[in-house]
Design an enzyme around this catalytic site. Structure first.
Site: not given
Ligand code: CTP
Length: 412
Positions: A211-212
């Site tokens: 993810t980020n």
């Protein structure tokens, strides 16, 4: 841009339910955002909460009795009805809903409801059996058919000890719906806007994801601002830690592929798309069916490219992208405007003070296809949202109602 509630005349009806205490919180929130709030308490409501409590929050007289000679209503009993820009009743008891459905005018609140042309918002609260009763359901459908906006009730544990439908909606939820009603005739009225928010999560195995750092705050601020300007908003979100914005249609997704499907589906009928989400550019080429154990010293993940959603979602009239960059901001963002054929890109340097992921502020450049750059100062995300929506409204206006010189007149 000031809150849609600033200087609005709101009449808040409060009827006799134990949930009356929440009406104080709602009143406080309305007053904090600059609304002028006139409270009408029914006789039963005044047994649960005092007029003084409301008066202390609104700094205005509280109406409790239609025949009180000190009350504004006694002088001109339709005064509040005329001034109201919305009549919100929270909590609305089964008894009051029945009186409204019948068109009775036997107290100050129902007389105001009958006399006003303002939109009516109802937040019911009652025991689950009372809510489920066919009489109440019939009254609700009558009121809905007449245009009332109904917020809640929610499910949960009720004061009676029962668990079921009947809990008053939370004040923030009611507040959001009041804002949506008040914004109905603003510059985005009649428009459908799809907004994406948050970072996608790409599974590696049943436990792990790629993810980020996107928080989703910018997308949520855009959704609320667009709602307050009259748009129908569809929010495609991966976000877990923020409350759903009230009066916004939520579509929950997790991966880039799910976001693509949801955005393409929602934009088939939309006027504008604002891609504020941080979409994964790569995902694991295959997802392990069970948790990968740490049996070796190294683990190389095989990644494959995801589809570019913004490039594929060509249907909406207006398409806005975001570019979060750590270097060569202007150059990189300009390239994206051209590559994705955008109407605007909102570019920010994620390494700059106050512009990082999760911040409540943002410092952005708005880059137009003709290379015009609006260099905005550091501002709150809701303020940035309104700046972006000013441009969206202007571009929509330009594209749907072009200036006469754009279309040479066929009949001189
Ligand atoms: N975007 C998208 N689909 C993707 C990747 C990005 O729709 N698979 C959108 C983002 O939501 C954003 C815009 O495209 O509005 C730019 O995203 P960004 O990640 O900054 O740029 P990329 O095009 O992915 O290029 P790069 O990662 O190389 O900077």
């Amino acid at each position: 841009m000031p809150s849609v509630l600033q200087d609005k005349n709101i009449v808040l009806g409060v009827t006799g339910s134990i949930a009356c205490y929440k009406a104080l919180d709602l009143t406080s929130k309305l007053a904090q955002q600059g609304a002028s709030v006139d409270v009408i308490l029914t006789t039963d409501a005044a047994r649960f909460v005092t007029p003084l409590a409301f008066r202390s929050l609104t700094h205005r007289p509280v109406v409790t009795d239609m025949f009180d000679t000190h009350s504004e209503l006694a002088v001109e009993h339709v005064a509040l009805a005329r001034r109201a820009e919305i009549l919100a009743i929270a909590p609305a008891t089964a008894h009051t809903l029945a009186r409204l459905a019948q068109g009775l005018a036997d107290d100050a609140l129902t007389a105001t409801a009958l006399a006003t042309e303002a939109p009516l918002l109802l937040a019911p609260a009652m025991d689950a059996h009372m809510w489920d009763h066919p009489a109440t359901q019939h009254n609700m459908s009558l009121l809905r058919d007449r245009g009332a906006v109904v917020v809640g009730p929610g499910a949960g544990r009720l004061a009676s000890g029962l668990v079921g439908m009947g809990r008053l909606a939370e004040p923030t939820e009611i507040l959001g719906h009041i804002q949506a009603v008040l914004g109905r005739n603003s510059d985005l009225a009649g428009r459908t806007i799809v907004i994406s928010a948050g970072g996608t999560r790409e599974p590696i195995d049943p436990v792990r994801v790629i993810t980020n750092r996107s928080s989703g705050k910018m997308g949520y601020a855009l959704a609320e601002a667009a709602r307050d300007r009259g748009a129908r908003v569809i929010l495609v979100s991966t976000v877990q830690g923020l409350d759903d914005p009230p009066a916004v249609e939520m579509v929950r997704v997790e991966t880039a592929e799910q976001m693509k499907q949801a955005v393409l589906n929602a934009t088939s009928q939309a006027d504008a798309l604002i891609m504020a989400a941080a979409v994964a550019d790569y995902r694991p080429a295959s997802v392990a069916p069970s948790k990968v154990k740490k049996s070796s010293n190294q683990w190389a993940l095989d990644l494959e490219k995801t589809d570019d959603i913004l490039a594929q979602a060509t249907n909406p009239l207006v398409r806005i992208g975001f570019a979060a960059e750590s270097n060569d901001l202007l150059q990189n963002a300009r390239a994206k405007v051209t590559e994705k054929n955008l109407d605007l890109i909102v570019a920010n340097d994620v390494t700059a003070e106050g512009s990082g992921f999760g911040a409540d502020t943002n410092k952005v450049l708005l880059i137009h296809p003709n290379n015009q750059v609006d260099d905005l100062p550091l501002m709150s995300k809701p303020e940035v949202a309104h700046q972006v929506l000013d441009r969206v409204a202007a571009i929509l206006q330009r594209k749907t109602h072009p200036e006469p010189q754009d279309h040479p007149c066929r009949h001189p």
